[in-house]
Design a protein around this motif. Structure first.
Motif, mmCIF file in Angstrom:
data_model
loop_
_atom_site.group_PDB
_atom_site.id
_atom_site.type_symbol
_atom_site.label_atom_id
_atom_site.label_comp_id
_atom_site.label_asym_id
_atom_site.label_seq_id
_atom_site.Cartn_x
_atom_site.Cartn_y
_atom_site.Cartn_z
ATOM 1 N N HIS A 79 1.283 3.908 2.066
ATOM 2 C CA HIS A 79 1.696 4.684 3.246
ATOM 3 C C HIS A 79 3.218 4.863 3.287
ATOM 4 C CE1 HIS A 79 -2.285 3.769 5.563
ATOM 5 N NE2 HIS A 79 -2.409 4.729 4.658
ATOM 6 N N HIS B 256 -7.468 -1.924 5.555
ATOM 7 C CA HIS B 256 -6.539 -0.945 6.125
ATOM 8 C C HIS B 256 -6.932 0.401 5.519
ATOM 9 C CE1 HIS B 256 -2.936 0.468 8.052
ATOM 10 N NE2 HIS B 256 -2.333 0.802 6.930
ATOM 11 N N ASP C 277 5.531 4.679 5.471
ATOM 12 C CA ASP C 277 6.413 3.699 6.115
ATOM 13 C C ASP C 277 6.575 2.432 5.267
ATOM 14 O OD1 ASP C 277 3.657 3.280 6.836
ATOM 15 O OD2 ASP C 277 4.287 1.852 8.370
ATOM 16 N N HIS C 278 5.965 2.429 4.073
ATOM 17 C CA HIS C 278 6.120 1.293 3.149
ATOM 18 C C HIS C 278 6.709 1.707 1.793
ATOM 19 C CE1 HIS C 278 3.899 -1.584 5.726
ATOM 20 N NE2 HIS C 278 3.498 -0.433 6.236
ATOM 21 N N ASP D 116 -0.242 -4.323 8.186
ATOM 22 C CA ASP D 116 -1.163 -3.192 8.105
ATOM 23 C C ASP D 116 -2.567 -3.667 7.733
ATOM 24 O OD1 ASP D 116 1.546 -2.269 7.920
ATOM 25 O OD2 ASP D 116 0.720 -0.270 7.543
ATOM 26 N N HIS E 32 0.851 -1.194 0.000
ATOM 27 C CA HIS E 32 0.000 0.000 0.000
ATOM 28 C C HIS E 32 0.884 1.241 0.000
ATOM 29 C CE1 HIS E 32 0.806 -0.573 4.273
ATOM 30 N NE2 HIS E 32 0.233 0.576 4.591
ATOM 31 N N HIS F 49 -4.569 -1.519 12.496
ATOM 32 C CA HIS F 49 -3.469 -2.487 12.553
ATOM 33 C C HIS F 49 -3.862 -3.718 13.358
ATOM 34 C CE1 HIS F 49 -0.324 0.049 10.723
ATOM 35 N NE2 HIS F 49 -1.030 1.060 11.225
HETATM 36 ZN ZN ZN Z 1 -0.296 1.491 6.499
#
Ligand code: ZN
Ligand code: ZN
Length: 278
Positions: free
Chosen positions: A79, A139, A81-82, A161, A77, A210
């Motif tokens: 976001h 998510h 942090d990914h 996630d 996805h 989460h």
């Molecule tokens: Zn996420």
């Protein structure tokens, strides 16, 4: 030749070994709220799943594991942090990107330029020696997915996630030899946390937030079986979870099913722990 890493572990294998034994291997480059990235390797194919560390760290940690070339990047996805290191990494290396059409659309709008291979959640496709099965997860992103990677007789399931485990998720993750599971928070530690406002806590524990230790353990109870070899827990909150509680929660479930031999480990945020082989 043993691959050189800082915290060499007994499950670490060498590249020489890989050439003769094309089993699936996976390694977490880093996992947590500051960034997530996983490597999976089978025969001649190496895949990166998410690129949430800086490009510099992605390259450095992969090199520590003996990986110089990556055949494809699978994104779960959009976001930060990914995908944090994605833009810079793609400027340096032409690596094909695989993600859903909706996620690709959002990321293109942020200026990420790459060789996009898009699919719809639920579709399967091949990258080199690996068959990839995608599946939808819940998510708060545009079109988040988990993956099952199959190579030869082995398979690896990855889910992170996800606010809630659906029947479809449970079905897709049956029969795995390795699992990367989100275990983001402990219910009691999240409730007691004073850093986060109530609204953030609500978001984390919602059906689109989460997975808690309890939710991950319930999933594990429904999908674990005698051939499961490694479970790696990821995306642990530094404030609202701890490795001992997360590990013990999963261990209790596996022991109650007579599966005490399954290896359970927690991924680290700041370093890779080496390869796990299936
Ligand atoms: Zn996420
Ligand atoms: Zn995340």
């Amino acid at each position: 030749m043993q691959v050189s890493v800082a915290n060499q572990a007994p499950y670490l294998t060498s590249d020489a070994h890989l050439r003769h034994d094309p089993h699936v291997q996976f390694a977490i480059l880093g996992s947590g709220s500051s960034g997530n990235a996983t490597l999976a390797k089978c025969a001649h194919t190496t895949l990166l799943i998410d690129a949430g560390l800086s490009s510099k760290q992605l390259v450095a940690r992969a090199q520590k594991l003996g990986v110089e070339a990556i055949d494809g990047i699978l994104l779960t996805h959009e976001h930060g942090d990914h995908v944090r290191g994605l833009k810079t990494l793609l400027k340096q290396r032409n690596i094909p990107l695989y993600t859903t059409s909706a996620t690709a659309h959002v990321l293109r709008e942020t200026g990420i330029v790459g060789s996009w291979h898009t699919f719809e959640a639920g579709q399967a496709f091949a990258i080199g020696d690996v068959t990839v099965q995608s599946f939808s997860i819940l998510h708060d992103a545009v079109d988040p997915v988990g993956y099952v990677l199959r190579c030869g007789e082995k398979n690896l399931g990855l889910i992170s996630d996800a606010g809630h485990v659906t029947h479809s998720v449970t079905q897709h993750l049956q029969g795995m030899h390795g699992l990367y599971l989100e275990a983001n928070y402990d219910d009691d530690l999240l409730a007691a946390d004073t850093k986060r406002p109530w609204s953030i806590k609500q978001r984390i524990s919602s059906r689109h937030g989460h997975l808690s230790n309890r939710q991950a353990a319930e999933l594990l109870e429904n999908i674990s079986h005698a051939a499961l070899r490694h479970v790696v827990l990821g995306h642990l909150s530094s404030d609202c979870n701890c490795r001992q509680i997360a590990t013990r929660t999963m261990r209790d479930v596996l022991t109650s099913k007579g599966l005490a031999d399954v290896q359970i480990n927690c991924a680290c945020q700041d370093e890779t722990c080496g390869w796990w082989q299936l």
